[in-house]
Every structure is written in C-alpha cells, then in structure tokens.
Motif scaffolding. Sequence first.
Motif, PDB file in Angstrom:
ATOM      1  N   GLU A  49      -2.566  -0.519  -5.403  1.00  0.00           N
ATOM      2  CA  GLU A  49      -2.874   0.859  -5.720  1.00  0.00           C
ATOM      3  C   GLU A  49      -1.597   1.621  -5.405  1.00  0.00           C
ATOM      4  OE1 GLU A  49      -3.263   4.148  -4.833  1.00  0.00           O
ATOM      5  OE2 GLU A  49      -4.550   4.530  -6.545  1.00  0.00           O
TER       6      GLU A  49
ATOM      7  N   SER B 265      -0.894   4.475  -4.170  1.00  0.00           N
ATOM      8  CA  SER B 265      -0.819   5.098  -2.843  1.00  0.00           C
ATOM      9  C   SER B 265      -0.559   4.054  -1.757  1.00  0.00           C
ATOM     10  CB  SER B 265      -2.081   5.901  -2.532  1.00  0.00           C
ATOM     11  OG  SER B 265      -3.212   5.062  -2.509  1.00  0.00           O
ATOM     12  N   ALA B 266      -1.057   2.832  -1.937  1.00  0.00           N
ATOM     13  CA  ALA B 266      -0.786   1.761  -0.973  1.00  0.00           C
ATOM     14  C   ALA B 266       0.689   1.380  -1.023  1.00  0.00           C
ATOM     15  CB  ALA B 266      -1.662   0.542  -1.273  1.00  0.00           C
TER      16      ALA B 266
ATOM     17  N   ARG C 133       2.983   3.732   0.751  1.00  0.00           N
ATOM     18  CA  ARG C 133       2.926   3.735   2.216  1.00  0.00           C
ATOM     19  C   ARG C 133       3.797   2.656   2.846  1.00  0.00           C
ATOM     20  NH1 ARG C 133      -2.628   3.493   4.439  1.00  0.00           N
ATOM     21  NH2 ARG C 133      -1.425   3.508   6.364  1.00  0.00           N
TER      22      ARG C 133
ATOM     23  N   THR D 241      -6.233   1.425  -0.149  1.00  0.00           N
ATOM     24  CA  THR D 241      -6.081   2.205   1.080  1.00  0.00           C
ATOM     25  C   THR D 241      -7.368   2.796   1.636  1.00  0.00           C
ATOM     26  OG1 THR D 241      -5.605   4.197  -0.188  1.00  0.00           O
ATOM     27  CG2 THR D 241      -3.719   2.872   0.526  1.00  0.00           C
ATOM     28  N   GLY D 242      -8.497   2.443   1.118  1.00  0.00           N
ATOM     29  CA  GLY D 242      -9.693   3.050   1.692  1.00  0.00           C
ATOM     30  C   GLY D 242     -10.980   2.552   1.083  1.00  0.00           C
TER      31      GLY D 242
ATOM     32  N   ASP E  58     -11.374   2.468  -2.745  1.00  0.00           N
ATOM     33  CA  ASP E  58     -10.690   1.320  -3.350  1.00  0.00           C
ATOM     34  C   ASP E  58     -11.485   0.041  -3.117  1.00  0.00           C
ATOM     35  OD1 ASP E  58      -8.617   2.850  -4.368  1.00  0.00           O
ATOM     36  OD2 ASP E  58      -7.250   2.399  -2.713  1.00  0.00           O
TER      37      ASP E  58
ATOM     38  N   ALA F 126      -7.153  -4.491   2.411  1.00  0.00           N
ATOM     39  CA  ALA F 126      -6.627  -3.221   2.929  1.00  0.00           C
ATOM     40  C   ALA F 126      -5.116  -3.350   3.115  1.00  0.00           C
ATOM     41  CB  ALA F 126      -7.296  -2.869   4.251  1.00  0.00           C
ATOM     42  N   LEU F 127      -4.403  -2.298   2.832  1.00  0.00           N
ATOM     43  CA  LEU F 127      -2.946  -2.310   2.956  1.00  0.00           C
ATOM     44  C   LEU F 127      -2.500  -2.789   4.331  1.00  0.00           C
ATOM     45  CD1 LEU F 127      -0.072  -1.715   1.988  1.00  0.00           C
ATOM     46  CD2 LEU F 127      -0.401   0.620   2.836  1.00  0.00           C
ATOM     47  N   GLU F 128      -3.123  -2.288   5.369  1.00  0.00           N
ATOM     48  CA  GLU F 128      -2.725  -2.669   6.725  1.00  0.00           C
ATOM     49  C   GLU F 128      -2.866  -4.179   6.941  1.00  0.00           C
ATOM     50  OE1 GLU F 128      -3.694   1.563   6.524  1.00  0.00           O
ATOM     51  OE2 GLU F 128      -4.808  -0.219   5.917  1.00  0.00           O
TER      52      GLU F 128
ATOM     53  N   LEU G 269       5.146  -0.815   7.389  1.00  0.00           N
ATOM     54  CA  LEU G 269       4.584   0.421   6.864  1.00  0.00           C
ATOM     55  C   LEU G 269       5.565   1.549   7.124  1.00  0.00           C
ATOM     56  CD1 LEU G 269       0.858   0.108   7.994  1.00  0.00           C
ATOM     57  CD2 LEU G 269       1.821  -0.321   5.728  1.00  0.00           C
TER      58      LEU G 269
ATOM     59  N   GLY H  73       4.093   8.676   4.789  1.00  0.00           N
ATOM     60  CA  GLY H  73       3.856   8.411   3.381  1.00  0.00           C
ATOM     61  C   GLY H  73       5.096   8.318   2.524  1.00  0.00           C
TER      62      GLY H  73
END
Length: 137
Positions: free
Chosen positions: A13, A15-16, A19, A89-90, A93, A106-108, A118, A122
């Motif tokens: 994604e 936004s991911a 980050r 990211t959430g 998603d 999850a991105l993390e 990371l 942002g």
Amino acid sequence: MSGGSTDMTLAFELSALKRLAKPGTAFADARQWTEYVGVVSDEPTYVVTNFTRKRRIRQDFFSGPKSKRESLENVKSQFETDRHVFVGTGEADEELAAETGWEYLALEDAAAAADWELGEDGEDATAAGEPERDDWP
C-alpha cells in the motif's frame, strides 16, 4: 523475510511504502524473494508514479486509475502465484486483504521480518534532503 515460497506476488500500500526509511531498498530486497512486486493505492496514478519514479522503484504492477480493491482483484487474477501478500498499515487494509483473498502483513511485521528500517514522521530517508527531480522518466 526468509522461509516460505518465493512464488509470491507482493503488493505494498503506498502509505506503507512511504513509512519506510528506504523504500527503494526495500522494494529491491523484496524482488529477491518474490515473483512480482508493486504498489496499490486509492491516490491518483500520478502520486504513485511520482513517488516511485523519484526513488527509482520499478513496479511490476500499480493501481492506475483503479481503487485498491479493484487493483488487488485484478492483480490476483493476472499474476498466478502461490501467494498474494498485501503489506498495509491498518485495520482497513487488513479487512480489504481478507475480502479480496490476499494475505495481510502489517508493515511493522514485514519490516521486522525483512530487516527494513521504518522512517520517522512519514518521510522516507531517500527523499529527505534530496532535490526534486522532474528531469528523468
């Protein structure tokens, strides 16, 4: 990320990807253990294109003028791999991945498994302090 099948399609994604401290490095790294990798977003095409172009990221697919949902559905039908993994990211998603038949990561968790750093606030490190480049394709 080690283990598992490399017969995989991976979608970030936008936004991911934003980050990550070094999104271009992460993208190149993902190419080593996936068949296809790309970016999906509800943002206009030019936003994704500008972000990836400035970081010299070569995508196998991208959203285009479609929504994330349409993109994930189309990519899954076009890229026949054993796994389809969506890095997001959430919760929204995660729900979208489940609804479209993709595995959610999850991105993390992806960053921890792949040893990706990371970024802060942002903004990726690649873009920080780098002059704007509109002079290359």
